[in-house]
Write a protein that holds these residues in place. Structure first.
Motif: not given
Length: 350
Positions: A114-117, A134-140, A143-154
């Motif tokens: 969305d517009a905020s990324g 990393m900009a794709e992960v930053e908004p989540a 929000r201090r929610m648990p995040v898991v990324v696949m095949d990427f070093d975040a």
């Protein structure tokens, strides 16, 4: 006028049914914990009082949880595109099995930001399938929610699940080399819309010719194995195309007419190659062996069944979901894919 259901509380239903408030709550939220006779009693009292069930908004205010996990497909994928992809569906099955075990909902979020990324999904945690920046992960994360990324070093503070793609691709090529193949063609995956590209032997191949970073690991894995027997991957014809490009298989077989084996970075393209070989009167595996990357149920139903690299898609989905529900310190898991040999590969004709 005030809504009737808003006037009736869960405790009123419990009193009318002659049960505890906990039993009434379980009737609506965890019905398997309540004996059928009691459940029917509570439901009858609720109907008589005009009670339609717990107020989800109130539950959210009390617990601060949506009780849902979102899976975000690769950026720019629509939800419809995601659900049509059989590999993505395998991943969802793994995530869904863990959500079921935890009584949680599974949300498929659009890959288009969305517009905020960020994402509009109201969820307690997010799994990112393919991340480029990393900009794709930053908004989540904010929000201090648990995040898991696949095949990427975040970073060390964000959980990740990796599969050793390069190892899997190397094993696929080694399998064909061990069978005696020395003349190859390579099918590369074009991730973004565009015309198929043919890379004849000796032509320049920028990293993008092998797709994303994950696809480039497949290319490097093929190169590792070929180099072990003195073969230069740059001397092997390669075609890069979208997974649904109907012309791609024909372009590759035209570009590599002497090939006895094909390495495909996509299982769907591998299946398409079997069909194109059959249309050309080629027998698989007598005239041409094919091994593809990723394993789906359709690969077992091909004629012949397709040899693949199983990247443990369903297992990775389940592991990512478990990391979401554990809500502990960030963890970084690495899995090794496995080669699944079926009838599409054999020694070349002498």
């Amino acid at each position: 006028m005030q809504d009737k259901n808003a006037m009736v509380r869960l405790i009123d239903v419990a009193r009318a049914a002659g049960v505890s408030q906990g039993t009434a709550s379980n009737t609506f939220n965890n019905p398997t914990l309540v004996r059928p006779a009691l459940r029917e009693k509570v439901e009858a009292a609720a109907r008589a009082l005009g009670y339609g069930g717990p107020d989800l908004r109130g539950s959210l205010l009390r617990t601060g949880k949506f009780n849902a996990v979102a899976v975000r497909p690769p950026s720019q994928w629509t939800i419809a595109e995601s659900l049509r992809n059989p590999v993505f569906s395998e991943f969802l099955l793994g995530v869904g099995s863990v959500c079921d075990a935890n009584g949680a909902d599974l949300v498929v979020s659009s890959g288009r930001l969305d517009a905020s990324g960020g994402t509009k999904a109201l969820v307690d945690g997010m799994i990112f399938l393919r991340v480029e920046h990393m900009a794709e992960v930053e908004p989540a994360r904010l929000r201090r929610m648990p995040v898991v990324v696949m095949d990427f070093d975040a970073g060390s503070e964000i959980s990740s699940v990796h599969v050793d793609t390069r190892i899997g691709a190397r094993e696929a090529a080694r399998h064909l080399l061990d069978l005696g193949h020395r003349r190859f063609g390579i099918m590369s995956f074009l991730r973004d819309p565009g015309a198929a590209r043919v890379f004849p032997p000796g032509t320049a191949r920028p990293p993008a010719a092998a797709g994303t970073v994950v696809d480039q690991q497949k290319y490097l894995g093929y190169a590792d194995a070929l180099a072990e027997v003195g073969l230069d991957i740059a001397a092997i014809p390669m075609v890069q195309a979208e997974v649904n490009d109907a012309r791609a298989a024909g372009l590759l077989l035209d570009a590599a007419p002497q090939a006895t084996a094909i390495l495909s970075m996509s299982v769907m393209q591998g299946i398409a190659l079997l069909g194109e070989a059959r249309r050309r009167g080629l027998s698989v595996p007598r005239d041409l062996s094919v091994v593809a990357y990723n394993d789906i149920e359709a690969a077992t139903r091909c004629d012949p069944p397709l040899s693949t690299v199983d990247s443990l898609t369903r297992e990775r989905g389940a592991l990512a979901a478990k990391l979401i529900f554990e809500r502990g310190p960030a963890r970084h898991e690495r899995l090794t894919p496995r080669l699944v040999v079926r009838a599409s590969t054999a020694s070349p004709r002498t």
